[in-house]
Design a protein around this motif. Structure first.
Motif, PDB file in Angstrom:
ATOM      1  N   ALA A 130     -12.879  -6.291  -4.074  1.00 25.71           N
ATOM      2  CA  ALA A 130     -12.559  -5.296  -3.050  1.00 25.71           C
ATOM      3  C   ALA A 130     -13.195  -5.633  -1.704  1.00 25.71           C
ATOM      4  N   ARG A 142      -4.972   7.572  -2.424  1.00 25.45           N
ATOM      5  CA  ARG A 142      -4.247   8.117  -3.569  1.00 25.45           C
ATOM      6  C   ARG A 142      -4.223   7.078  -4.692  1.00 25.45           C
ATOM      7  N   GLN A 143      -3.982   5.861  -4.273  1.00 27.59           N
ATOM      8  CA  GLN A 143      -3.912   4.796  -5.266  1.00 27.59           C
ATOM      9  C   GLN A 143      -5.270   4.577  -5.937  1.00 27.59           C
ATOM     10  N   ALA A 144      -6.331   4.635  -5.124  1.00 21.72           N
ATOM     11  CA  ALA A 144      -7.682   4.432  -5.657  1.00 21.72           C
ATOM     12  C   ALA A 144      -7.983   5.475  -6.719  1.00 21.72           C
ATOM     13  N   PHE A 189     -14.142   1.569  -3.553  1.00 23.13           N
ATOM     14  CA  PHE A 189     -12.794   1.490  -2.979  1.00 23.13           C
ATOM     15  C   PHE A 189     -12.691   2.354  -1.726  1.00 23.13           C
ATOM     16  N   ILE A 242     -11.348   0.875   1.828  1.00 24.35           N
ATOM     17  CA  ILE A 242      -9.952   1.036   2.215  1.00 24.35           C
ATOM     18  C   ILE A 242      -9.811   1.559   3.638  1.00 24.35           C
ATOM     19  N   MET A 280     -11.369  -6.750   1.873  1.00 22.08           N
ATOM     20  CA  MET A 280     -11.588  -6.051   3.142  1.00 22.08           C
ATOM     21  C   MET A 280     -12.012  -7.049   4.216  1.00 22.08           C
ATOM     22  N   LEU A 329      -7.139  -5.716  -3.760  1.00 24.49           N
ATOM     23  CA  LEU A 329      -8.020  -4.693  -3.204  1.00 24.49           C
ATOM     24  C   LEU A 329      -8.631  -3.864  -4.336  1.00 24.49           C
ATOM     25  N   PHE A 330      -7.801  -3.517  -5.332  1.00 28.07           N
ATOM     26  CA  PHE A 330      -8.300  -2.621  -6.372  1.00 28.07           C
ATOM     27  C   PHE A 330      -8.870  -3.399  -7.543  1.00 28.07           C
ATOM     28  N   LEU A 346      -1.732   5.042   6.054  1.00 28.83           N
ATOM     29  CA  LEU A 346      -2.085   3.935   5.177  1.00 28.83           C
ATOM     30  C   LEU A 346      -3.314   4.293   4.340  1.00 28.83           C
ATOM     31  N   ARG A 404      -5.880   7.259  -8.462  1.00 30.36           N
ATOM     32  CA  ARG A 404      -5.024   7.072  -9.635  1.00 30.36           C
ATOM     33  C   ARG A 404      -5.577   5.932 -10.503  1.00 30.36           C
ATOM     34  N   ARG A 405      -5.952   4.858  -9.835  1.00 33.31           N
ATOM     35  CA  ARG A 405      -6.401   3.682 -10.571  1.00 33.31           C
ATOM     36  C   ARG A 405      -7.716   3.908 -11.300  1.00 33.31           C
ATOM     37  N   SER A 441       0.838  -1.205   0.000  1.00 37.28           N
ATOM     38  CA  SER A 441       0.000   0.000   0.000  1.00 37.28           C
ATOM     39  C   SER A 441       0.865   1.245   0.000  1.00 37.28           C
ATOM     40  N   LEU A 442       1.855   1.273   0.870  1.00 37.29           N
ATOM     41  CA  LEU A 442       2.699   2.458   0.969  1.00 37.29           C
ATOM     42  C   LEU A 442       3.552   2.630  -0.283  1.00 37.29           C
ATOM     43  N   GLN A 460       2.445   2.203  -3.126  1.00 40.64           N
ATOM     44  CA  GLN A 460       1.468   2.464  -4.188  1.00 40.64           C
ATOM     45  C   GLN A 460       1.300   1.264  -5.118  1.00 40.64           C
ATOM     46  N   ALA A 519      -2.492   6.722   1.628  1.00 36.32           N
ATOM     47  CA  ALA A 519      -1.751   6.069   0.548  1.00 36.32           C
ATOM     48  C   ALA A 519      -2.702   5.279  -0.346  1.00 36.32           C
ATOM     49  N   LEU A 520      -3.612   4.575   0.300  1.00 34.46           N
ATOM     50  CA  LEU A 520      -4.561   3.750  -0.467  1.00 34.46           C
ATOM     51  C   LEU A 520      -5.527   4.625  -1.262  1.00 34.46           C
TER      52      LEU A 520
END
Lengths: 396, 628
Positions: free
Chosen positions: A98, B545-547, B517, B521, A102, A92-93, B539, B549-550, A54-55, A57, B542-543
């Motif tokens: 998803a 941000r990723q969501a 998401f 998250i 979780m 997760l993505f 955390l 972006r994705r 996660s960290l 990315q 970070a997640l």
């Protein structure tokens, strides 16, 4: 049960070879502690991997070995089912995964809680423990228990930890009576004095909970359901034939299977199964003998490759001169299932079994163990089983 | 014209039955003696001329007076059409007043008033009292009326059902008082009979702008709301004529106004001469008889468009004559040769500057006013030609908003800005809508049916001569050229709608995905904190941000053909597209009530998911959106 155990930990017995059932107190606690430590480490690893990706990315994932027929292999030398190496990646993505992702993390967290507190919960208890409304929505983490059960199984396989190691137990089903004395969480259980109901087999039958104290029985007779078990118990079959009587309420739960395995392995007792003459009965036998597809990763500890199938056999309709009334016509589903079972690799090479299934299909009907009652109330206990045992007439 | 002249349909039928008789019942003596023989002489006694008005009095359904309900609508339609034509020819922005007064259960008085140039006294009796009299038939010019039947037929219907004459008040000049005339039609002579002829004194109230005409017809009719009603006709007229202001007083004495949304008159359409390729042999012979030219060359050059000296020469040579052949010497055989020659010679297509389409912008303005939707697009095709007649097709689409989502699309059809309400299935435009493959534009379309969804399809045909299937002007005839143009226009609009719908779907999907998401998250972060001790907030961020972006990435990948396009910008730049962001109904907007009544059961305004992007848009009122 959990409370009792933690209270009496000091007096608990070790995993018990039959030679010396009693060892020094405290050692089982150490075993438990070590095991818990190991499990906690596994959960921690899972968490760390998610945090790390996660960290960075990256899409966090959990790899879950697949529990399907295609990912199940029959180990011919060990004669048990083993799980293959195919795994499914849960991201997760990914929209469809998803929520499950979780839930997996949520249950891992829940198990960690349990282990640290030294307590156990049932599957349903676990469902309630992790159930809450997700912040800022009106969506719940789980819709019902049927959603949490498979996720917990996923967690088991992906961690490589057993359910018991996660401090979770399943529904309790199964009964025992016979010439044996057990120790369950420190309490002595004399299975000869269990009245008409019998002793109910706990869902966790690990050596740290159940030890065998004294056993005179020469074999174990496992029957499918409670009605027939009661018949045998009332007729004191275990007394007259010096055996142990068990029952698994249909498909036997883990506790029963683990107990059978231990009775066989540790006490050297042969296991005989009396099951219905239908595909489901055949599959129950297969589960006891080789392990189930769903829990293939646990067959190592559960399967009894030497278990024997006494009946009911397809030929019994003629052999025992049963009346037409006991016939239950095979449905299309039964027929497909029977053909499926016949093609399982652990059945395919066994000619007697192929003949048995073929015969049943040729008959066009199935029979339940209860059908023998039509002959005489105690026909099954006084004639059928003793005869089969004497003639050593069973399928392997 | 040709249909009119050949009209008496009875004739062929009688000859048919006569011809058949011998075969069905062989002649026998008995039947022969029983029959009274008609001689040529006795028959001649019964034979007499049938006036056109008499013919239509008997066949009024041909003109759209089939039943009381339709009769009322047709009367208003003809009067309004005439009023609009008059205003536009006079260069005046139409200001039209329509009143339907209920006198009895089935008796109505229709009043239509305009601010047009008025009619001179001498012409009133001809215009309103004679069928096939008018300014529009003998020319090729785009106008609403064509034959000069409409209003006089309405007057005739009124007279037949109630016995009351038509009342006309007209003021052709500011300085002179208005004249008031009552006119009856003599059906046997196709002539008007003037009942009274007075000077109307209080004309300032009726015609504040100084000129205008008012028609009053009393008739038997039936007033119903809903589909194919007067209300619907006026609503659609307002859509196709955004430059007109219409006031309508209903039988229930409610006043509804359809305000003007475009302040410019459409350009004056030019009159053109017929194109040689567009005429038939009979017409050619007629033209040869009537022409003022003496020689064939001059005839071709003067009476047709697109024929210059060289082309005239070419045609004559091909027909085996010269430029200098006398017209009077052209007989039937020569005419036929001439006709053939015309078909062979290559000619330029007729001029198309004679067409005045509504125009994409005005069309969008009309649709915005009349239909409450969320996406509007319009397209105007370049002019094309059928049978030598230039025409032009325009299509507008309105999608979404408060249109009924579960029903089939609605097709609203116009010919020279006049709404067509009847015989939809016969109409070329309807068939063109069926032909278009709406599935390509993200709409479902059951086989052989209109597309499903909250959609209004508007089709307009502008032409110097609209080919109607009947004199009541209800459906456009199915010419291949017309159908093709309609399809092309529909496809052009459909593609834009498809782009929009795909984009909207994608936006919904994207925001849905993101919200899923986002939902999970937080839970994942919390659990991970408990398992590993990592900071949940860090955390989570970070997640998140990723969501983001994705989902953005996934969005781009989903574009057509793998290209990363910025379609929002492309649609927004398009002048022929208007997108109205979802918003609460604006009570100040008059268009709303029109939109609601255009659909009998307007669906309850649903709260649509406002996507992130649409939320960002300024909540501009609809009116300003369309005028930019």
């Amino acid at each position: 049960m959990a409370k009792k155990r933690s209270k009496k930990t000091p007096t608990m017995k070790t995993p018990s070879p039959r030679t010396s059932p009693r060892t020094t107190p405290g050692s089982s606690a150490t075993v438990t502690k070590d095991r818990d430590k190991k499990t906690l480490m596994k959960i921690d690893e899972l968490g760390e991997a998610i945090v790390k990706s996660s960290l960075a990315q990256r899409d966090p994932h959990v790899d879950i070995p697949m529990r399907t027929v295609s990912n199940t292999k029959f180990n011919k030398s060990k004669r048990i089912l083993e799980m293959g190496s195919n795994a499914q990646r849960r991201n997760l993505f990914n929209l469809s995964m998803a929520k499950k992702f979780m839930q997996t993390v949520l249950l891992a967290d829940g198990c960690k809680d349990l282990i640290e507190a030294g307590k156990t919960l049932s599957l349903r208890g676990m469902y309630y423990k992790s159930l809450h409304t997700i912040e800022g929505t009106n969506e719940k983490t789980f819709n019902d228990q049927s959603e949490s059960d498979p996720v917990l199984e996923d967690l088991e396989v992906s961690l490589g930890a057993l359910r018991e190691e996660l401090h979770v137990y399943a529904r309790k089903a199964g009964t025992i009576a016979g010439n044996i004395t057990l120790i369950d969480s420190g309490d002595e259980i004399d299975c000869r004095r269990m009245g008409s109901g019998g002793y109910s087999i706990p869902s966790i039958c690990e050596p740290n909970i159940i030890q065998f104290k004294k056993c005179e029985a020469k074999f174990v007779l496992h029957v499918e359901k409670n009605t027939i078990w009661s018949r045998f118990n009332e007729d004191r079959f275990w007394q007259t034939h010096n055996c142990i009587l068990t029952e698994g309420g249909g498909q036997p739960p883990r506790g029963v299977r683990r107990l059978l395995r231990r009775l066989h392995e540790e006490l050297g007792l042969p296991i005989y199964c009396l099951l219905d003459c239908d595909p489901w009965g055949h599959y129950i036998y297969s589960v006891i003998k080789q392990g189930s597809i769903n829990l293939a990763f646990e067959s190592q500890r559960m399967a009894v490759p030497d278990a024997k199938f006494i009946g009911i056999r397809a030929e019994d309709y003629e052999r025992c001169e049963l009346s037409d009334d006991v016939k239950i016509t095979l449905t299309d589903r039964d027929i497909t299932r029977a053909k499926q079972i016949a093609e399982y690799p652990w059945f395919v090479d066994k000619k007697p079994w192929q003949r048995e299934i073929k015969r049943m299909l040729a008959n066009g009907f199935k029979m339940e163990v209860e059908s023998l009652i039509t002959k005489d109330i105690s026909y099954v206990t006084e004639t059928y089983v003793p005869q089969r045992l004497e003639e050593r007439d069973f399928l392997d | 014209m040709s249909t009119l002249l050949a009209a008496p349909t009875k004739k062929p039928r009688t000859t048919m039955s006569k011809a058949r008789k011998p075969t069905t019942s062989p002649p026998s003596r008995k039947t022969k003696t029983r029959r009274s023989k008609a001689t040529a002489q006795t028959l001649a006694g019964q034979q007499r001329e049938i006036s056109v008005s008499e013919f239509f009095a008997k066949n009024r359904h041909l003109l759209g007076f089939d039943n009381p309900r339709k009769a009322l609508l047709t009367t208003i339609k003809e009067a309004v059409d005439n009023a609009m034509d008059a205003c536009e020819e006079g260069g005046i922005l139409p200001d039209i007043f329509v009143q339907v007064l209920q006198l009895g259960e089935t008796r109505f008085k229709v009043t239509v008033r305009d601010n047009g140039p008025g009619i001179v006294k001498q012409q009133i009796e001809h215009i309103f009292g004679k069928l096939l009299y008018g300014s529009k038939f003998h020319r090729l010019k785009m106008s609403r009326g064509q034959q000069g039947i409409g209003i006089s037929a309405a007057g005739m219907y009124g007279l037949m059902t109630t016995g009351k004459p038509v009342l006309i008040i007209s003021k052709p000049s500011k300085k002179k008082p208005a004249h008031e005339m009552r006119i009856k039609m003599d059906t046997s002579k196709n002539r008007a009979e003037v009942v009274s002829d007075e000077v109307h004194q209080e004309d300032d109230k009726l015609f504040p702008q100084g000129t205008g005409t008012q028609v009053e017809i009393e008739l038997e009719g039936k007033y119903l709301k809903g589909r194919q009603s007067i209300d619907e006709y006026l609503e659609q007229t307002a859509i196709a004529n955004p430059h007109a202001h219409i006031t309508y007083v209903t039988p229930g004495n409610e006043t509804r106004t359809f305000p003007r949304s475009v302040d410019e008159l459409p350009d004056e359409p030019k009159e053109i001469k017929p194109h040689p390729k567009g005429i038939e042999l009979g017409t050619l012979i007629q033209m040869l008889e009537r022409t003022e030219a003496a020689k064939v060359g001059a005839f071709l050059q003067n009476d047709f468009c697109r024929v210059g000296p060289s082309k005239a020469k070419e045609i004559c040579q091909t027909a085996g004559m010269t430029n200098m052949t006398w017209v009077k010497n052209v007989g039937h055989r020569e005419a036929e040769a001439l006709y053939k020659a015309i078909q062979e010679v290559k000619l330029t297509a007729p001029p198309t500057d004679c067409l005045v389409p509504i125009g994409s912008k005005a069309l969008l303005a009309g649709l915005l006013k009349g239909v409450k939707a969320e996406f509007y697009t319009a397209s105007t095709r370049p002019p094309a030609v059928y049978r030598g007649n230039p025409f032009q097709i325009e299509v507008g689409l309105a999608f979404g908003g408060e249109l009924p989502a579960q029903e089939t699309a609605r097709v609203i059809r116009f010919a020279n800005r006049v709404p067509l309400l009847y015989q939809q299935a016969e109409c070329c435009s309807f068939k063109a809508v069926l032909d278009a493959s709406w599935k390509n534009y993200e709409l479902s379309q059951p086989k052989g049916s209109l597309p499903l969804g909250p959609l209004v399809v508007m089709i307009h045909m502008a032409s110097v001569w609209v080919p109607f299937t009947s004199e009541s002007k209800e459906a456009i005839a199915d010419y291949d050229e017309i159908r093709k143009e309609m399809k092309l226009a529909l496809q052009e609009c459909g593609r834009k709608l498809g782009t929009y719908l795909r984009r909207r779907k994608r936006m919904q999907r994207e925001s849905e995905r993101r919200s899923i998401f986002e939902r999970y998250i937080r839970e994942v972060a919390k659990s991970c904190e408990k398992i590993t001790g990592a900071d949940a907030k860090k955390l989570y961020e970070a997640l998140l941000r990723q969501a983001e972006r994705r989902t953005a990435q996934a969005d781009q990948q989903l574009d057509d053909e793998g290209r990363i396009l910025n379609e929002t910008a492309r649609l927004a730049k398009d002048e022929q597209v208007v997108i109205v962001p979802a918003q609460q109904p604006d009570p100040a907007n008059n268009g709303n009530e029109i939109g609601e009544s255009l659909f009998e059961n307007p669906p309850k305004p649903q709260r649509r998911k406002t996507t992130k992007r649409s939320r960002k848009k300024p909540r501009s009122p609809r009116r300003t959106a369309k005028r930019k």
